[in-house]
Design a protein around this motif. Sequence first.
Motif, mmCIF file in Angstrom:
data_model
loop_
_atom_site.group_PDB
_atom_site.id
_atom_site.type_symbol
_atom_site.label_atom_id
_atom_site.label_comp_id
_atom_site.label_asym_id
_atom_site.label_seq_id
_atom_site.Cartn_x
_atom_site.Cartn_y
_atom_site.Cartn_z
ATOM 1 N N GLN A 54 104.991 -24.732 -33.387
ATOM 2 C CA GLN A 54 104.948 -26.185 -33.209
ATOM 3 C C GLN A 54 103.650 -26.771 -33.758
ATOM 4 O O GLN A 54 103.645 -27.871 -34.307
ATOM 5 C CB GLN A 54 105.111 -26.532 -31.729
ATOM 6 C CG GLN A 54 106.493 -26.206 -31.180
ATOM 7 C CD GLN A 54 106.683 -26.655 -29.744
ATOM 8 O OE1 GLN A 54 105.794 -26.497 -28.927
ATOM 9 N NE2 GLN A 54 107.845 -27.191 -29.447
ATOM 10 N N THR A 71 107.209 -34.041 -32.091
ATOM 11 C CA THR A 71 106.686 -32.677 -32.124
ATOM 12 C C THR A 71 105.748 -32.387 -30.966
ATOM 13 O O THR A 71 105.827 -31.328 -30.325
ATOM 14 C CB THR A 71 105.946 -32.422 -33.453
ATOM 15 O OG1 THR A 71 106.848 -32.639 -34.543
ATOM 16 C CG2 THR A 71 105.419 -30.995 -33.509
ATOM 17 N N ALA A 159 110.068 -27.345 -34.841
ATOM 18 C CA ALA A 159 109.060 -26.323 -35.109
ATOM 19 C C ALA A 159 109.209 -25.836 -36.544
ATOM 20 O O ALA A 159 110.226 -26.084 -37.201
ATOM 21 C CB ALA A 159 109.200 -25.159 -34.129
#
Length: 378
Positions: A54, A71, A159
């Motif tokens: 990530q 994110t 990711a």
Amino acid sequence: MKKFNWTSTIRANVFMLKCVGLWPERGETYQRDFYTFYAVFNAILIIGGHNLSQLVNILFVYSDLEALAATIFVMITNILATMKMYLFVRNMRVIKRLLLVLDSIHFQPKSLEQEKLIQPSLKIWKKSYTIYSSIVAVNVVLWSIAPLMNEGQRLPFVAWYPFSTESSPNYQIIYVYQVVCIWYITIANINLDSLTYALMMYICAQCDILCDNLSLLGGTETDFSTTLRECIVHHKKIVCFAKEGNRVFNMIILGQFATSTLVLALTMFQLTLVDPLSEAAFTHLSYIIGISTQVLLYCWFGNEVEIKSSQIPYAIYKSDWFGRSVGVKTSLLILSVRCQQPVRITAINLFVLSLRTFVVILRSAWSYFAVLYKVNNQ
């Protein structure tokens, strides 16, 4: 009277910590055995791998506010959970010793009435543990099944991986990997938080016992003086227990409150970007409720510690103090003055855990959200 087992209350909590490799049974810390290998394996493959994927993804989306928020709003919580695990493992000896202190004679209830007196505090922690775990579990279930309820191959979390995740079997492998990672991190996070709540709950229970012992002071001068000395020692040990526990968890609390403010703001921002009746909206709303519950429990138990400890001077006044010798009255006065300053749980002395702090966090999160919303709409 049979010895009261304080740790029986947190048996499920400790069991879950054992399952995720955070509670070695042999000794006060890790030994060279299979359990240590299991813990290290999880730390590298699950925690490290998931967070790294990530973090790397941020390099590709940092210029897009919406993609960046998508994110990091979960990633921040995962990184905080990693920090909690590290601090917990580093202070494991102290934590286990604190739990052993509860078995000392000064921390034991003196009667069945006192056992009944502390039951409400123990039951509140158990209910809080169940409710908090259930709320977070629902949220993680929604994250886990969300890709299965949408068309196309979408992973639970955004990711980056050094290979394509759109084709089989890569997609299925990464999907299972992300689900395992988030469940592992969630279980660890919930139970580390709950152990912190438990230590604060124990302080509340000890204050109840001390107040009861002080209010029942009476009898002959010798009996009164002997029991008073025991109460003074008990108070000192409660203060030491609170300071030692606070020293272990104050950085965790500081990190929790700092990141929770940002996470709440980012999640509310994410909520404005999706259909209000969509599956994503329910997931984000569940996440907001989970984070809010997490912070609320920190503040509520910290607030209870302050309230319970502030009742000690009133318990002193309820004792049979009049008619006692000057020496005894002086000791009572000194104890009363010491107890004027209640026990407080703080984050490195920057702020106190209280319901007022919880309100401040919510207001700050709303302010950050308003800024994000305004910038995105410009």
